[in-house]
Scaffold this active site. Sequence first.
Site, short mmCIF file in Angstrom:
data_model
loop_
_atom_site.label_atom_id
_atom_site.label_comp_id
_atom_site.label_asym_id
_atom_site.label_seq_id
_atom_site.Cartn_x
_atom_site.Cartn_y
_atom_site.Cartn_z
N SER A 136 1.65 -22.35 6.42
CA SER A 136 1.15 -22.65 7.77
C SER A 136 -0.27 -23.18 7.64
O SER A 136 -1.13 -22.51 7.09
CB SER A 136 1.18 -21.37 8.60
OG SER A 136 0.51 -21.55 9.82
N LYS A 162 4.23 -26.13 8.00
CA LYS A 162 4.01 -25.95 9.45
C LYS A 162 2.57 -26.32 9.72
O LYS A 162 1.68 -25.90 8.98
CB LYS A 162 4.31 -24.49 9.81
CG LYS A 162 3.64 -23.94 11.05
CD LYS A 162 4.24 -22.58 11.41
CE LYS A 162 3.19 -21.62 11.96
NZ LYS A 162 3.75 -20.28 12.25
N LYS A 164 -0.51 -26.39 12.71
CA LYS A 164 -0.94 -25.91 14.01
C LYS A 164 -1.27 -27.11 14.88
O LYS A 164 -1.90 -28.06 14.40
CB LYS A 164 -2.18 -25.01 13.85
CG LYS A 164 -1.90 -23.73 13.09
CD LYS A 164 -0.99 -22.81 13.89
CE LYS A 164 -0.88 -21.44 13.27
NZ LYS A 164 -0.07 -20.53 14.11
N ASP A 189 3.33 -25.56 15.35
CA ASP A 189 3.13 -24.30 16.08
C ASP A 189 1.96 -24.49 17.05
O ASP A 189 0.83 -24.76 16.63
CB ASP A 189 2.81 -23.18 15.08
CG ASP A 189 2.69 -21.81 15.75
OD1 ASP A 189 2.81 -21.72 16.99
OD2 ASP A 189 2.49 -20.81 15.02
N GLU A 214 7.19 -24.41 17.61
CA GLU A 214 6.99 -22.97 17.77
C GLU A 214 6.05 -22.69 18.94
O GLU A 214 4.96 -23.26 19.03
CB GLU A 214 6.41 -22.42 16.46
CG GLU A 214 6.18 -20.92 16.44
CD GLU A 214 5.72 -20.43 15.05
OE1 GLU A 214 6.02 -21.11 14.05
OE2 GLU A 214 5.07 -19.37 14.99
N ASP A 239 7.57 -17.24 19.18
CA ASP A 239 6.75 -16.29 18.40
C ASP A 239 6.17 -15.28 19.41
O ASP A 239 6.79 -14.24 19.69
CB ASP A 239 5.67 -17.09 17.64
CG ASP A 239 4.66 -16.22 16.89
OD1 ASP A 239 4.59 -15.01 17.13
OD2 ASP A 239 3.89 -16.77 16.07
N LYS A 263 7.80 -11.32 13.53
CA LYS A 263 6.65 -10.73 12.85
C LYS A 263 6.73 -9.24 13.14
O LYS A 263 6.63 -8.84 14.30
CB LYS A 263 5.33 -11.26 13.43
CG LYS A 263 5.05 -12.71 13.13
CD LYS A 263 3.74 -13.14 13.76
CE LYS A 263 3.50 -14.61 13.53
NZ LYS A 263 2.35 -15.10 14.32
N GLY A 292 3.94 -14.75 9.64
CA GLY A 292 2.85 -14.01 9.02
C GLY A 292 1.61 -14.01 9.89
O GLY A 292 1.53 -14.73 10.89
O1 OSB Z 1 1.23 -18.12 15.15
O2 OSB Z 1 2.22 -17.89 13.32
C1 OSB Z 1 1.19 -17.79 13.98
C2 OSB Z 1 -1.72 -16.68 11.75
C3 OSB Z 1 -2.43 -15.89 12.63
C4 OSB Z 1 -1.99 -15.77 13.92
C5 OSB Z 1 -0.81 -16.43 14.34
C6 OSB Z 1 -0.09 -17.21 13.45
C7 OSB Z 1 -0.59 -17.36 12.14
C8 OSB Z 1 0.04 -18.21 11.15
C9 OSB Z 1 -0.24 -17.89 9.70
O3 OSB Z 1 0.68 -19.21 11.42
C10 OSB Z 1 0.98 -17.56 8.93
C11 OSB Z 1 0.64 -16.96 7.59
O4 OSB Z 1 0.32 -15.74 7.51
O5 OSB Z 1 0.69 -17.68 6.59
MG MG Z 2 3.20 -18.75 15.57
#
Ligand code: OSB
Ligand code: MG
Length: 371
Positions: A136, A162, A164, A189, A214, A239, A263, A292
């Site tokens: 991510s 992925k 953001k 995401d 996402e 999520d 999660k 995560g």
């Molecule tokens: O939305 O998935 C999420 C990290 C912190 C808060 C929200 C998210 C995330 C990530 C990181 O996308 C995923 C990872 O731990 O590699």
């Molecule tokens: Mg997410």
Amino acid sequence: MAVRRVILYEAWVRLKRRFETSFGATRERPAILVRVMGDDGEEGWGEVVAGEGPWYSYETYETAIHVLRDYLIPIMIRERAYNPKDFIEAARRVRGHNMAKAGLEHALWDLEARRRREPLWRLLGGVRDRIESGVSIGIQPSIEELVKIVSNHLDEGYRRIKIKIKPGWDLEPVKAIRRELGDIPLQVDANAAYSLAHMQTLTKLDDYKLLMIEQPLHYEDLLDHAELSRRLKTPICLDESITSPRRALEAYKLDSAQIINVKPGRVGGHQESLSIHRIWYQEAGRPLWIGGMLETGIGRGHLVALATLPGVKYPNDISGSNRYYEKDLVEPEWRVEGGYIRAPERPGIGVDPDLDMIETLSKRRIVVDLP
Ligand code: OSB
Ligand code: MG
């Protein structure tokens, strides 16, 4: 068998790079580690994934410490609820605070698995000995930088990328990645940054053959996501909106999403994650994957265990230790090889916390000795 002591560590860890999402950026972060020590000399570890501030969810590391110290640990002691299933039942009296619950519940699962000399993933019902690793990638200062980072992660073998997104950082980055890197497994995401008023942008995103989008809409929404699902070809993945098995069932009945990201911290631990797996995958036949929260190697061990479940059909946000930290808090560190992380054969989460390092990084330590 009982528990004789619980220790909460407030360890501060520093990410290799700043991680930016639509709700904010982080670099230095608190990792609340939960250590339960059994009366048999065995111990178990969990990690609370609440952030420094109430941005991803209303929980923060301070609310989690408060709820653990003043409610959840006392409930565990009063009810003698030392196995994870009894604990999570007793903890239902506490509304919400899922990340706090999961931290302690996970430690109890790890303890239980270590006592049985069994890997946690087998105890949870896992069916595979390696899990698919995705990465991510946060919002970057420039498109060029983003493309370079994506390309490096592909070279390292990650099986899915992925990125953001947020309004103003969405179509251009996706277009650039497709132009420069072609038909790679790519998803986005939004962390709830859009509304149905952004239909034009969302419709354009629909043309890039993304694996999924996402949590595009409000963090508690199910209805608008159902509407959006009907209007887009790209699958919607939820999520933030899925905070319990009940919410997963509602999302299925409303057709709010085709996929969910589980999660365990967000839903209250492994037992609740297993209930969601039953509802979403075993009963509704829909796929899921494990998300995560930039966990240290301790929380990551719990994610790896869950990712061995049969309903996990997409690569997970579970990357190698070296993607997050210069040095992780566990031995051995988590390693991605050929795009996969091996599910350990050792008991419990399968890695050992580095106690010296944890003590050094801890700004606070709360010790609860049981009567
Ligand atoms: O939305 O998935 C999420 C990290 C912190 C808060 C929200 C998210 C995330 C990530 C990181 O996308 C995923 C990872 O731990 O590699
Ligand atoms: Mg997410």
